[in-house]
Design an enzyme around this catalytic site. Structure first.
Site, PDB file in Angstrom:
ATOM      1  N   LYS A  93      -3.323  -3.689  37.438  1.00  0.00           N
ATOM      2  CA  LYS A  93      -3.568  -3.261  38.828  1.00  0.00           C
ATOM      3  C   LYS A  93      -4.490  -4.213  39.600  1.00  0.00           C
ATOM      4  O   LYS A  93      -4.365  -4.381  40.804  1.00  0.00           O
ATOM      5  CB  LYS A  93      -4.176  -1.855  38.844  1.00  0.00           C
ATOM      6  N   GLU A 115      -5.019   5.383  47.347  1.00  0.00           N
ATOM      7  CA  GLU A 115      -4.739   6.589  46.585  1.00  0.00           C
ATOM      8  C   GLU A 115      -4.793   6.216  45.110  1.00  0.00           C
ATOM      9  O   GLU A 115      -4.658   5.047  44.768  1.00  0.00           O
ATOM     10  CB  GLU A 115      -3.353   7.130  46.928  1.00  0.00           C
ATOM     11  N   SER A 380       0.923  -3.244  29.769  1.00  0.00           N
ATOM     12  CA  SER A 380       0.324  -3.150  31.111  1.00  0.00           C
ATOM     13  C   SER A 380      -1.161  -2.806  31.138  1.00  0.00           C
ATOM     14  O   SER A 380      -1.861  -3.166  32.080  1.00  0.00           O
ATOM     15  CB  SER A 380       1.103  -2.137  31.954  1.00  0.00           C
TER      16      SER A 380
HETATM   17  C1  LIG Z   1      -0.703   2.399  36.963  1.00  0.00           C
HETATM   18  C2  LIG Z   1      -0.243   1.971  35.644  1.00  0.00           C
HETATM   19  C3  LIG Z   1       1.130   1.879  35.332  1.00  0.00           C
HETATM   20  C4  LIG Z   1       2.215   2.315  36.273  1.00  0.00           C
HETATM   21  O1  LIG Z   1       2.245   1.666  37.490  1.00  0.00           O
HETATM   22  P1  LIG Z   1       3.360   0.571  37.831  1.00  0.00           P
HETATM   23  O2  LIG Z   1       3.174   0.349  39.281  1.00  0.00           O
HETATM   24  O3  LIG Z   1       4.676   1.161  37.484  1.00  0.00           O
HETATM   25  O4  LIG Z   1       3.051  -0.624  37.021  1.00  0.00           O
HETATM   26  C5  LIG Z   1       1.499   1.379  34.090  1.00  0.00           C
HETATM   27  N1  LIG Z   1       0.571   1.014  33.172  1.00  0.00           N
HETATM   28  C6  LIG Z   1      -0.758   1.108  33.431  1.00  0.00           C
HETATM   29  C7  LIG Z   1      -1.715   0.679  32.391  1.00  0.00           C
HETATM   30  C8  LIG Z   1      -1.203   1.576  34.667  1.00  0.00           C
HETATM   31  O5  LIG Z   1      -2.514   1.664  34.912  1.00  0.00           O
END
Ligand SMILES: *Cc1c(COP(=O)(O)O)cnc(C)c1O
Length: 395
Positions: A93, A115, A380
């Protein structure tokens, strides 16, 4: 530059039939101002240099591309993890938050509204606001405030004001409604959206800031194997920003299989799922025409996933389009499958993944691999924020 077939929306912000900017007239000037400033970034050398420097020295990029020997042995082809979990604040993010805060500063903004669902985007936004001395207001569903206490504490410690969204289901969808309402009432504020959703140009802009993920994958694969193009790239999708970033450089390479993993909660047939591309139909939410979970009357229905970051009733228009035309394949993964995959990565690799990322890992069991495959999974985020859930399920 020639038009990219998949990743470049048309003038009105449409990817195929999805996207656009469905906004109240009051916001039209804001969106036009944003579009004009975003258009300048590609050739703004000062912006590009500062973005690059902050990603390197503040965020900690490039994040490693790690070859898992154990997973490689298990699946019979090289499996790489793109370690977005090692970014500052613990997820991808921050890449987008840095890009947008630099843009906001360029536009002369001093107040940021955002948000958040699980709180990861809220923490990333509060972080860059502290860095840039900006006022930060984060809307968060009342229910999520209870579920995600550590992230609420982090945001407040970073100086953000966390405002509970008390309408509807009191989760991300409602927080987004209230952030947009705040923006309408305070048009001088900058709305810093956290995924590839919302009105044009947000999906395109957030994709461009997250594209660094696939740019690095290419360079790192080239360095490690001599070939910069993998055969499969896998990422989880809530709104779709980490997936859009991980896929970006590979969309135009039709031979690369792009796999978007959605959360199916207790199962797609149970009424407790968040697998939008399977269960959704076209509809408008948060300024964009996209696939949306809705009832027969067009009312948005409540998604469900154990993972707050995947618990969103929509999906970015780029993904809605590419899944619909078959360029991207979607796979659904349940809570239980994700939990099992999270435990496995933790025990075998010593890496505690975010619950969201664990969905991407679990999809490996639903894919057929050949020995000449080269697979990249986008990890992620890290699992610190999910320790309570992992502990509660008895790990
Ligand atoms: C917010 C988040 C997601 C989902 O958001 P995307 O916009 O689909 O990437 C996935 N993995 C983590 C670790 C997150 O914090």
């Amino acid at each position: 530059m020639s038009k990219l077939k998949y990743t470049q929306p048309d003038e009105m912000g449409f990817y195929g039939e999805f996207g656009g900017a469905y906004i109240p007239e009051l916001l039209r000037p804001n969106i036009e101002e944003l579009q004009a400033n975003f258009d300048l970034l590609a050739t703004d050398e000062e912006f590009q240099a500062e973005f690059k420097n902050l990603l390197a020295d503040y965020v900690g990029r490039p994040t490693p591309l790690y070859l898992s020997k154990k997973m490689t042995a298990e699946f019979g082809c090289p499996i790489y993890l793109k370690r977005e979990d090692l970014n500052h604040t613990g997820a991808h993010k921050i890449n987008n938050a840095i890009g947008q805060i630099l843009l906001a500063r360029k536009m002369g903004k001093t107040e940021i509204v955002a948000e958040t669902g699980a709180g990861q985007h809220g923490v990333a936004t509060a972080t860059v606001c502290a860095l840039m001395n900006m006022k930060c207001i984060v809307y968060m569903g009342e229910k999520d405030i209870e579920r995600q206490a550590p992230n609420v504490q982090r945001m407040k410690f970073l100086g953000a004001e966390v405002v509970p969204a008390t309408s509807g289901s009191k989760t991300l969808k409602d927080a987004t409604n209230e952030a947009i309402r705040h923006w309408i009432n305070n048009p001088t504020a900058y709305y810093l959206i956290g995924s590839v959703v919302g009105p044009h140009p947000y999906p395109e802009m957030v994709t461009s800031f997250q594209a660094i993920i696939s740019k690095e994958i290419k360079m790192q694969l080239k360095e490690k194997t001599g070939i910069e193009i993998p055969t499969k790239v896998i990422a989880c999708v809530g709104g779709g920003s980490n997936a859009a970033g991980a896929f970006f450089e590979f969309y135009e390479h039709e031979e690369v299989e792009l796999i978007a993993v959605e959360a199916s909660g207790l199962g797609n047939e149970t009424g407790h799922s968040a697998a939008t591309s399977v269960l959704g139909r076209p509809g408008v939410l948060h300024g964009s025409l996209t696939l949306l979970m809705q009832d027969e009357y067009g009312q948005v229905t409540e998604p469900y996933s154990i993972s707050a970051g995947l618990d969103y009733p929509g999906i970015g228009p780029l993904h809605a389009h590419t899944i619909e035309i078959g360029r991207t394949k979607s796979i659904s993964v349940t809570d239980q499958e994700a939990l099992t995959a999270a435990k496995k990565l933790t025990i075998e690799e010593g890496i505690i993944p975010a619950l969201e990322s664990a969905h991407a890992l679990a999809s490996l069991y639903k894919i057929e691999f050949k020995s000449n495959d080269v697979v990249v999974i986008n990890l992620s985020g890290r699992g610190d924020k999910d320790m309570k859930t992992y502990t509660n399920v008895g790990f």
